[in-house]
Design a protein around this motif. Structure first.
Motif, mmCIF file in Angstrom:
data_model
loop_
_atom_site.group_PDB
_atom_site.id
_atom_site.type_symbol
_atom_site.label_atom_id
_atom_site.label_comp_id
_atom_site.label_asym_id
_atom_site.label_seq_id
_atom_site.Cartn_x
_atom_site.Cartn_y
_atom_site.Cartn_z
ATOM 1 N N ASN A 165 73.121 40.913 21.651
ATOM 2 C CA ASN A 165 71.842 40.825 20.939
ATOM 3 C C ASN A 165 71.659 42.118 20.127
ATOM 4 O OD1 ASN A 165 69.126 40.919 20.259
ATOM 5 N ND2 ASN A 165 68.484 39.831 22.105
ATOM 6 N N PRO A 177 68.382 44.712 23.987
ATOM 7 C CA PRO A 177 67.248 44.810 24.920
ATOM 8 C C PRO A 177 67.626 45.433 26.262
ATOM 9 C CG PRO A 177 67.971 42.515 24.691
ATOM 10 C CD PRO A 177 68.717 43.311 23.660
ATOM 11 N N SER A 232 69.285 43.615 19.019
ATOM 12 C CA SER A 232 68.217 44.551 19.372
ATOM 13 C C SER A 232 68.476 45.236 20.715
ATOM 14 C CB SER A 232 66.846 43.880 19.340
ATOM 15 O OG SER A 232 66.922 42.592 19.861
HETATM 16 C C1 LIG Z 1 67.109 39.768 21.591
HETATM 17 O O1 LIG Z 1 66.281 40.661 22.255
HETATM 18 C C2 LIG Z 1 64.945 40.646 21.828
HETATM 19 C C3 LIG Z 1 64.221 41.799 22.489
HETATM 20 O O2 LIG Z 1 64.285 41.705 23.876
HETATM 21 C C4 LIG Z 1 64.343 39.291 22.128
HETATM 22 O O3 LIG Z 1 62.996 39.250 21.699
HETATM 23 C C5 LIG Z 1 65.151 38.226 21.427
HETATM 24 O O4 LIG Z 1 64.680 36.958 21.766
HETATM 25 C C6 LIG Z 1 66.626 38.335 21.785
HETATM 26 N N1 LIG Z 1 67.373 37.436 20.945
HETATM 27 C C7 LIG Z 1 68.222 36.573 21.425
HETATM 28 C C8 LIG Z 1 68.927 35.743 20.431
HETATM 29 O O5 LIG Z 1 68.414 36.453 22.626
#
Ligand SMILES: *[C@@H]1O[C@H](CO)[C@@H](O)[C@H](O)[C@H]1NC(C)=O
Ligand SMILES: Cc1cc2nc3c(=O)[nH]c(=O)nc-3n(C[C@H](O)[C@H](O)[C@H](O)COP(=O)(O)OP(=O)(O)OC[C@H]3O[C@@H](n4cnc5c(N)ncnc54)[C@H](O)[C@@H]3O)c2cc1C
Ligand SMILES: *[C@@H]1O[C@H](CO)[C@@H](O)[C@H](O)[C@H]1NC(C)=O
Ligand SMILES: *[C@@H]1O[C@H](CO)[C@@H](O)[C@H](O)[C@H]1NC(C)=O
Length: 770
Positions: free
Chosen positions: A131, A135, A133
């Motif tokens: 991902n 997380p 971002s």
């Molecule tokens: C990636 O991480 C972000 C932040 O936690 C989250 O909001 C998002 O849904 C995630 N994207 C995927 C594709 O899992």
């Protein structure tokens, strides 16, 4: 157990259509691959990676050893696709050059072994983030990972094809042109409805090819964070994967592809990653190219076109029942927005970088400095700004109680967080490994919020005191006082200025430090001892007179450590600054010393050495103060501009009145000029040391508070009554910064010194001519 990936690379049993003769492979590897375990025969375990790549990829395990195998798919293939021999070749070249790729171990062109060509590489253990971002990690680590990624990209682009032995690897000039036509063909083959934006974008790209489309850098073609294996715990790239699309071409195509998500319609702008400008400026610095990025609009538009074409392809496969993922039908919905965004970006003319990074670039900020600065910025965003309100509330509630001198619990929590992130004691080069220049840029960032420096254990007067102990303290003094200060467990104050004499001439100082047997006895009055109100303040560094009639005027004073609970030391009263008690910084106190007795071993460096220490204490510290106040100026200018855009008088916005517009401009001029001087001074300290940068330090100390006060004053004016009220931070900012024109020596004293050095420099020039 197989892999330390944060999001585990998913592995499945080998798919039906990709099966091959495993015994044949095992026999082959046993005889050809050095280090491949021969025994026991038939023990080779094979799993298939489920994700992404078009070349099937397998995880091989035998006798505790792991390898990765990549092969062509079976059956007829498109020309120029699935060239595993190219992947092997490029990885081999890069691995030899020290670039992070899995070590390629063996290439086999003999299709009789497993039915197709294949190659085997080292299995790299580490983290892969699926991902963008990230997380799974905190913002500071995230910044560091992004930084590592972009540096790796810059490294890739800085290789020379000849020296890699990769001549002829690409298809020659015209990369961009080929890309446009390739993706246009792919799109056309998959298109199911007419999307005018896609057609327009294709046309725009074909008509706006960059003039320098003959670049022959090695490029990856699919450089994304999820094609990178990071070190299990450090922010370090261990390997870049998936070289199928690598070729030679224009490096900005890779950069645009890697950073395109910053421009996507559903933006991740609010996520805690470094900004686009930060990444780009680091990339440019690593490659030593200008941050203006010519034709970057083309490359972003191309990336969007490519993504849209890929999305269309995924959807087309879904329509004919060959979808690879469950959400494939959703891909139809993103084609048009991507194309539209691509068209918008195509019209944007400039993508340049932030002012900060440019300053850093101009003055050679180190890699570590960049990394820590990014981390500090993220930390400020995530923890400090949100805490500002809680902090203000605490002080408002406790204004009339003794608790106002205590630090709110929140502060301790923030300190722990900063320490855990390694954002701690950044001011001390021996501890942080940062240059003065690096730290100056960081100090500016923390200066945007008045209590932030303390969170990073980088606040005055403790910084100066820690420097003194670090440079001049004995081992016992260090153990007793420096260690807990560095850990942030205690704080300290510095007592030099006296109420009864003009202390800007420190030789006036009257407080006495007299030897009596195994003790020194201190008598006198001090004031403006900052931080003394903090209940955590456990020790003072006191400067006083140790008379020596046979020594010069500057050898009559000494510095000594005095625990705050020593009998005879009395806090008399806090002094206000334009009416502010400055509780956040532990106040500024008048302190009286009556027969205060401390052991002889508390003297620092020795009798008569006070001025020597004072000189050492104040060089870099002043620059940090200046940079912090520039951070405050930036914050004030932000407030000014917001207000000027919000409110209207006499039929127009405030900023539309030319005089206000000019203030805005003047403020920007002042800040930039002051920052350049400060960084120049920091650099000079780094290169020549404190002493030889004395004139510059004095100049900076005069210039910066003037510039900052001017900005705050304009901000107050634009905010009107609100500007001087408690609703805005400007009044307190003004009060605090105004004191910098006297504290640490008034302007006039510095100006006299600057003039003296200037005359001296001029006279040297004269003598040199003669
Ligand atoms: C990636 O991480 C972000 C932040 O936690 C989250 O909001 C998002 O849904 C995630 N994207 C995927 C594709 O899992
Ligand atoms: C908020 C704040 C925090 C402080 N924190 C500390 C601290 O932690 N520890 C500490 O020891 N001190 C601290 N100080 C004290 C500060 O360093 C002194 O106020 C400063 O050094 C000036 O000394 P003074 O106040 O005795 O002014 P004076 O020496 O009386 O000077 C008054 C004025 O005389 C003029 N003047 C002086 N010399 C010359 C000259 N050569 N030519 C022309 N004009 C001249 C200047 O205009 C100067 O402002 C702090 C002060 C403030 C306001
Ligand atoms: C769909 O996938 C199957 C199995 O991989 C393959 O045989 C077939 O050719 C594919 N169809 C198309 C239209 O690509
Ligand atoms: C006094 O100063 C002289 C000359 O600098 C020096 O030699 C002597 O050691 C000093 N005395 C003390 C007690 O420090």
């Amino acid at each position: 157990e197989l892999c330390l990936c944060t999001t585990k690379l998913q592995m499945v049993a080998v798919r039906q259509q990709h099966r091959f003769d495993q015994d044949s492979l095992e026999r082959y590897l046993s005889s050809r691959l050095p280090g491949f375990p021969r025994q026991p025969a038939g023990a080779l375990a094979v799993r298939q990676y489920s994700s992404g790549q078009s070349n099937p990829t397998f995880y091989l395990q035998k006798g505790g050893q792991a390898f990765v195998l990549r092969k062509k798919p079976h059956g007829p293939l498109l020309p120029r696709a699935h060239k595993v021999d190219r992947e092997y070749r490029v990885q081999k070249a890069l691995f030899s050059a020290g670039f992070p790729v899995p070590e390629p171990l063996l290439y086999c062109s003999d299709v009789s072994i497993i039915g197709t060509e294949f190659y085997v590489m080292q299995h790299v253990k580490g983290r892969i983030f699926r991902n963008i971002s990230l997380p799974e990690v905190g913002p500071a680590e995230r910044s560091a990972l992004y930084l590592a990624m972009i540096e790796t990209l810059a490294l890739l682009h800085s290789f020379d094809l000849q020296s890699l032995g990769l001549q002829g690897y690409g298809r020659g000039p015209g990369y961009c042109k080929r890309q446009v036509s390739t993706w246009k063909k792919q799109y056309d083959a998959a298109a199911h409805t007419d999307i005018p934006a896609m057609n327009k974008l294709a046309e725009w790209l074909a008509n706006n090819l960059p003039p320098d489309d003959n670049g022959e850098s090695l490029i990856h073609g699919d450089f994304r964070i999820d094609n990178i294996i990071f070190h299990p715990t450090e922010a370090r790239v261990l390997a870049v994967l998936d070289w199928e699309l690598s070729t030679t071409g224009h490096p900005l195509a890779d950069l645009a592809y890697t950073t395109q998500f910053y421009f996507w319609p559903t933006s991740i702008k609010d996520l805690e990653t470094p900004s686009f400008e930060e990444l780009v400026s680091i990339y440019c610095r690593c490659r030593r190219i200008s941050t203006t990025l010519p034709n970057f609009n083309f490359f972003l538009a191309l990336s969007h076109f490519k993504m849209a074409a890929i999305a269309q392809g995924v959807y087309a496969r879904y329509l004919i029942g060959n979808a690879s993922a469950e959400n494939s039908h959703e891909f139809a919905n993103i084609v048009e927005p991507l194309a539209e965004r691509g068209l918008e970006l195509s019209k944007k003319s400039s993508f340049s970088s932030t002012q900060h990074s440019i300053s850093g670039e101009l003055f050679h900020q180190s890699r570590k400095g960049q990394e820590i600065l990014l981390k500090v910025k993220q930390f400020m965003k995530q923890h400090i700004y949100p805490a500002e309100k809680v902090k203000i509330k605490y002080y408002t509630e406790h204004r009339n109680t003794e608790d106002k001198w205590k630090k709110p619990a929140l502060l301790e929590r923030l300190k722990e967080l900063a320490k855990a992130e390694g954002l701690w004691n950044l001011f001390l080069p021996d501890v942080s490994g940062l240059s003065q220049l690096d730290y100056a840029l960081i100090a500016e960032e923390t200066g945007r919020c008045l209590f932030a420096p303390e969170v990073f254990n980088c606040h005055a007067p403790d910084t100066g005191n820690m420097e003194v102990l670090h440079m001049y303290g004995t081992e016992e003094q260090k153990k007793e006082w420096l260690e807990p200060l560095l850990e942030g467990k205690i704080s300290s104050c510095f007592c030099m200025t006296e109420p009864d004499v003009a202390s800007s001439d420190a030789t006036n100082m009257q407080c006495t430090i007299e030897r009596d047997g195994n003790s020194y006895v201190i008598n006198g009055k001090k004031w403006w001892s900052s931080g003394a109100g903090n209940p955590n303040c456990k020790v003072a560094i006191v400067m006083g007179k140790t008379k020596n009639s046979s020594a010069s005027r500057y050898k009559q004073h000494s510095m000594i450590l005095v625990p705050m609970d020593t009998p005879g030391l009395k806090l008399i009263r806090p002094l206000s600054v334009f009416g502010y008690m400055d509780e956040i910084h532990g106040g500024h106190f008048e302190i009286h010393f009556n027969d205060v007795r401390v052991p002889v071993s508390n003297i620092i460096l020795g009798e008569g050495r006070g001025f020597e220490i004072a000189q050492g204490r104040l060089g870099p510290g002043r620059i940090h103060h200046c940079m912090r106040s520039l951070g405050a100026a930036e914050a004030a200018l932000e407030i000014l501009c917001q207000r000027a855009a919000q409110r209207e008088t006499f039929g127009k916005k405030l900023y539309q009145h030319e005089v206000v517009a000019h203030w805005i401009a003047e403020c920007r001029l002042s800040i930039e000029q002051a920052r350049l001087l400060t960084l120049q001074t920091a650099r000079k300290i780094d290169m020549l040391g404190n002493r030889r940068a004395r004139k510059e330090v004095a100049m900076t100390k005069v210039v910066v508070p003037r510039a900052v006060l001017k900005v705050i004053d304009c901000a107050v004016q634009v905010c009107g009554g609100a500007g001087v009220s408690q609703d805005f931070p400007l009044a307190f900012m003004f009060a605090s910064i105004r004191t910098l024109r006297l504290a640490d020596g008034p302007d006039e004293v510095h100006l006299s010194t600057i003039a003296r050095w200037e005359l001296l420099d001029q006279s040297k020039k004269l003598t040199a001519k003669i």
